[in-house]
Design a protein around this motif. Sequence first.
Motif, PDB file in Angstrom:
ATOM      1  N   ALA A 184       0.826  -1.213   0.000  1.00  0.00           N
ATOM      2  CA  ALA A 184       0.000   0.000   0.000  1.00  0.00           C
ATOM      3  C   ALA A 184       0.860   1.264   0.000  1.00  0.00           C
ATOM      4  O   ALA A 184       0.341   2.371   0.156  1.00  0.00           O
ATOM      5  CB  ALA A 184      -0.933   0.003   1.205  1.00  0.00           C
ATOM      6  N   ASP A 185       2.182   1.093  -0.147  1.00  0.00           N
ATOM      7  CA  ASP A 185       3.154   2.183  -0.218  1.00  0.00           C
ATOM      8  C   ASP A 185       3.393   2.868   1.123  1.00  0.00           C
ATOM      9  O   ASP A 185       3.862   4.000   1.175  1.00  0.00           O
ATOM     10  CB  ASP A 185       2.753   3.230  -1.264  1.00  0.00           C
ATOM     11  CG  ASP A 185       3.968   4.011  -1.776  1.00  0.00           C
ATOM     12  OD1 ASP A 185       5.074   3.429  -1.822  1.00  0.00           O
ATOM     13  OD2 ASP A 185       3.808   5.201  -2.099  1.00  0.00           O
ATOM     14  N   PHE A 186       3.056   2.176   2.217  1.00  0.00           N
ATOM     15  CA  PHE A 186       3.406   2.694   3.533  1.00  0.00           C
ATOM     16  C   PHE A 186       4.748   2.124   3.964  1.00  0.00           C
ATOM     17  O   PHE A 186       5.089   0.971   3.645  1.00  0.00           O
ATOM     18  CB  PHE A 186       2.327   2.341   4.571  1.00  0.00           C
ATOM     19  CG  PHE A 186       1.055   3.126   4.399  1.00  0.00           C
ATOM     20  CD1 PHE A 186       1.036   4.499   4.623  1.00  0.00           C
ATOM     21  CD2 PHE A 186      -0.118   2.494   4.000  1.00  0.00           C
ATOM     22  CE1 PHE A 186      -0.139   5.229   4.462  1.00  0.00           C
ATOM     23  CE2 PHE A 186      -1.295   3.208   3.834  1.00  0.00           C
ATOM     24  CZ  PHE A 186      -1.302   4.583   4.062  1.00  0.00           C
ATOM     25  N   ARG A 187       5.499   2.905   4.694  1.00  0.00           N
ATOM     26  CA  ARG A 187       6.824   2.491   5.132  1.00  0.00           C
ATOM     27  C   ARG A 187       6.743   1.374   6.177  1.00  0.00           C
ATOM     28  O   ARG A 187       5.746   1.263   6.911  1.00  0.00           O
ATOM     29  CB  ARG A 187       7.584   3.689   5.723  1.00  0.00           C
ATOM     30  CG  ARG A 187       7.875   4.759   4.697  1.00  0.00           C
ATOM     31  CD  ARG A 187       8.600   5.953   5.306  1.00  0.00           C
ATOM     32  NE  ARG A 187       8.778   7.001   4.308  1.00  0.00           N
ATOM     33  CZ  ARG A 187       9.805   7.080   3.472  1.00  0.00           C
ATOM     34  NH1 ARG A 187      10.775   6.165   3.532  1.00  0.00           N
ATOM     35  NH2 ARG A 187       9.898   8.053   2.585  1.00  0.00           N
ATOM     36  N   LEU A 188       7.799   0.591   6.233  1.00  0.00           N
ATOM     37  CA  LEU A 188       7.891  -0.484   7.215  1.00  0.00           C
ATOM     38  C   LEU A 188       8.857  -0.089   8.320  1.00  0.00           C
ATOM     39  O   LEU A 188       9.912   0.493   8.071  1.00  0.00           O
ATOM     40  CB  LEU A 188       8.363  -1.778   6.547  1.00  0.00           C
ATOM     41  CG  LEU A 188       7.458  -2.340   5.450  1.00  0.00           C
ATOM     42  CD1 LEU A 188       8.070  -3.602   4.856  1.00  0.00           C
ATOM     43  CD2 LEU A 188       6.055  -2.627   5.991  1.00  0.00           C
ATOM     44  N   ARG A 189       8.459  -0.398   9.542  1.00  0.00           N
ATOM     45  CA  ARG A 189       9.323  -0.161  10.686  1.00  0.00           C
ATOM     46  C   ARG A 189      10.474  -1.171  10.690  1.00  0.00           C
ATOM     47  O   ARG A 189      10.436  -2.156   9.934  1.00  0.00           O
ATOM     48  CB  ARG A 189       8.518  -0.287  11.988  1.00  0.00           C
ATOM     49  CG  ARG A 189       7.250   0.519  12.007  1.00  0.00           C
ATOM     50  CD  ARG A 189       6.513   0.535  13.329  1.00  0.00           C
ATOM     51  NE  ARG A 189       6.621  -0.667  14.152  1.00  0.00           N
ATOM     52  CZ  ARG A 189       6.158  -0.762  15.399  1.00  0.00           C
ATOM     53  NH1 ARG A 189       5.554   0.272  15.954  1.00  0.00           N
ATOM     54  NH2 ARG A 189       6.284  -1.875  16.086  1.00  0.00           N
ATOM     55  N   PRO A 190      11.479  -0.982  11.540  1.00  0.00           N
ATOM     56  CA  PRO A 190      12.585  -1.944  11.606  1.00  0.00           C
ATOM     57  C   PRO A 190      12.155  -3.370  11.917  1.00  0.00           C
ATOM     58  O   PRO A 190      12.840  -4.324  11.548  1.00  0.00           O
ATOM     59  CB  PRO A 190      13.462  -1.377  12.728  1.00  0.00           C
ATOM     60  CG  PRO A 190      13.211   0.091  12.688  1.00  0.00           C
ATOM     61  CD  PRO A 190      11.755   0.229  12.349  1.00  0.00           C
ATOM     62  N   ASP A 191      10.981  -3.529  12.590  1.00  0.00           N
ATOM     63  CA  ASP A 191      10.509  -4.877  12.910  1.00  0.00           C
ATOM     64  C   ASP A 191       9.615  -5.452  11.810  1.00  0.00           C
ATOM     65  O   ASP A 191       9.022  -6.526  11.978  1.00  0.00           O
ATOM     66  CB  ASP A 191       9.766  -4.874  14.246  1.00  0.00           C
ATOM     67  CG  ASP A 191       8.541  -3.960  14.254  1.00  0.00           C
ATOM     68  OD1 ASP A 191       8.307  -3.261  13.236  1.00  0.00           O
ATOM     69  OD2 ASP A 191       7.832  -3.920  15.272  1.00  0.00           O
ATOM     70  N   GLY A 192       9.491  -4.757  10.671  1.00  0.00           N
ATOM     71  CA  GLY A 192       8.708  -5.258   9.550  1.00  0.00           C
ATOM     72  C   GLY A 192       7.254  -4.859   9.562  1.00  0.00           C
ATOM     73  O   GLY A 192       6.536  -5.088   8.586  1.00  0.00           O
ATOM     74  N   GLN A 193       6.778  -4.254  10.662  1.00  0.00           N
ATOM     75  CA  GLN A 193       5.393  -3.804  10.716  1.00  0.00           C
ATOM     76  C   GLN A 193       5.239  -2.475   9.989  1.00  0.00           C
ATOM     77  O   GLN A 193       6.194  -1.707   9.837  1.00  0.00           O
ATOM     78  CB  GLN A 193       4.949  -3.638  12.178  1.00  0.00           C
ATOM     79  CG  GLN A 193       4.896  -4.915  12.982  1.00  0.00           C
ATOM     80  CD  GLN A 193       4.334  -4.666  14.376  1.00  0.00           C
ATOM     81  OE1 GLN A 193       3.426  -3.866  14.579  1.00  0.00           O
ATOM     82  NE2 GLN A 193       4.904  -5.358  15.361  1.00  0.00           N
ATOM     83  N   ARG A 194       4.004  -2.215   9.538  1.00  0.00           N
ATOM     84  CA  ARG A 194       3.722  -0.945   8.883  1.00  0.00           C
ATOM     85  C   ARG A 194       3.926   0.204   9.880  1.00  0.00           C
ATOM     86  O   ARG A 194       3.543   0.105  11.049  1.00  0.00           O
ATOM     87  CB  ARG A 194       2.296  -0.927   8.359  1.00  0.00           C
ATOM     88  CG  ARG A 194       1.874   0.407   7.729  1.00  0.00           C
ATOM     89  CD  ARG A 194       0.442   0.392   7.250  1.00  0.00           C
ATOM     90  NE  ARG A 194       0.278  -0.466   6.077  1.00  0.00           N
ATOM     91  CZ  ARG A 194      -0.875  -0.628   5.420  1.00  0.00           C
ATOM     92  NH1 ARG A 194      -1.964  -0.002   5.863  1.00  0.00           N
ATOM     93  NH2 ARG A 194      -0.944  -1.409   4.367  1.00  0.00           N
ATOM     94  N   PHE A 195       4.502   1.307   9.403  1.00  0.00           N
ATOM     95  CA  PHE A 195       4.682   2.490  10.239  1.00  0.00           C
ATOM     96  C   PHE A 195       3.329   3.203  10.321  1.00  0.00           C
ATOM     97  O   PHE A 195       2.986   4.025   9.484  1.00  0.00           O
ATOM     98  CB  PHE A 195       5.749   3.402   9.645  1.00  0.00           C
ATOM     99  CG  PHE A 195       6.190   4.532  10.552  1.00  0.00           C
ATOM    100  CD1 PHE A 195       5.606   4.767  11.790  1.00  0.00           C
ATOM    101  CD2 PHE A 195       7.230   5.370  10.163  1.00  0.00           C
ATOM    102  CE1 PHE A 195       6.016   5.791  12.612  1.00  0.00           C
ATOM    103  CE2 PHE A 195       7.662   6.407  10.972  1.00  0.00           C
ATOM    104  CZ  PHE A 195       7.053   6.621  12.199  1.00  0.00           C
ATOM    105  N   SER A 196       2.551   2.833  11.331  1.00  0.00           N
ATOM    106  CA  SER A 196       1.222   3.397  11.551  1.00  0.00           C
ATOM    107  C   SER A 196       1.196   4.154  12.871  1.00  0.00           C
ATOM    108  O   SER A 196       1.836   3.738  13.846  1.00  0.00           O
ATOM    109  CB  SER A 196       0.157   2.295  11.590  1.00  0.00           C
ATOM    110  OG  SER A 196       0.037   1.660  10.343  1.00  0.00           O
TER     111      SER A 196
END
Length: 373
Positions: A184-196
């Motif tokens: 969905a073009d959202f960035r991923l955090r260092p742990d692989g989760q979406r940066f929400s």
Amino acid sequence: MITAWKIETPAPAETVVMVRNPYYYAVDQEGNQLPYIDRIEHRLFQDPETLNLMVAQGQIDMQARYMSLDNYTFYKENEERGGYHIVPGLDSNVWSLVPNMNSKDEVLRGLFETEAVRHAMSVAVDRELINELTQSALAKPLQTAPVTGSPYHSDELSQHWVEYDPDLANELLDEAGLSERDSADFRLRPDGQRFSLVVEANDAVHAKTLELLAENFADIGIEFLPRVIDRTQWDNNRANNDFQMHWIPFDRLTYVPADPRRIMGSDGYANQSFKYYNTNGVEGMEPTAEMQEIYDLWDQASQSASVEVADGYVKQMAEIFATQGWVIGVYGEGTVVNIVSNKMHNVQPNLVQDDIFRGVGLARTQQFWLEQE
């Protein structure tokens, strides 16, 4: 008691009633006993629409709290119908996004502690557009810092990281190691989760602002999830360190030493760190070195032998707070809307309204008076 009015019917009554104190210590210039007004009723309301309807129908003699610039046009259009006028005040609040620098989510906390991430989130915000569409262009795009007129104010601090530059924001986030994105073009955090980010507000009147902020953050690959909850839950989440980001009117930015706790993180961006400082490490979370510097400066300010020396330390506190960008200011210094009945008199315009002055309490309310029918 020595206050001008005393509570006759306390909360949680639907209508809280205050009556004049006949033994109040003050009189006016002609020797008449103050206060002039005998009885004040504070009525509960359920939602902003109900309050706006009360205003338009002329049911309110005076109201400042919850009168929002979002509805300024509505208030002006209904002045004649409601038999009132607007007495402007000067707002000392800076409406701000407040990240939880003490988040229980260690990965998110690490992101918030990264200066490039904070910088990116700040320059991602189109403050001019938000001011135009939600504040009738009556506020100023600002960073969270001591406001104009404060002895601790500087233009440099108020304009720190306020330029709208989504390209720079994207560059900063890439450099911070957040270049990977999901489908969905959202960035991923260092742990692989979406940066929400779940962003909590306590009033639906801010829905338009939050929608615009969500669009700004989406442009840099951060999912911004607005959540409007009731005031009690909102306060509890902050007290219990159970929030990611809050949308608040950041106040106490006039005479900072009157209540420096706000810029020290109390009830806000670093409540657990402030608790650690306040309990000498017995409770809370150990602050970062930069936060500890603010606490050390306040210790020196509060023990100074003169106001001049103390002010020097407070100015350093304000500079660290603003340049670190722990809080993301959006707009402020706008017009405070005081709805005042045409029967009400002695309400002075253009007073600075800040929590340390108890809002309209600075206006010598004892001398307000109402025409009798």
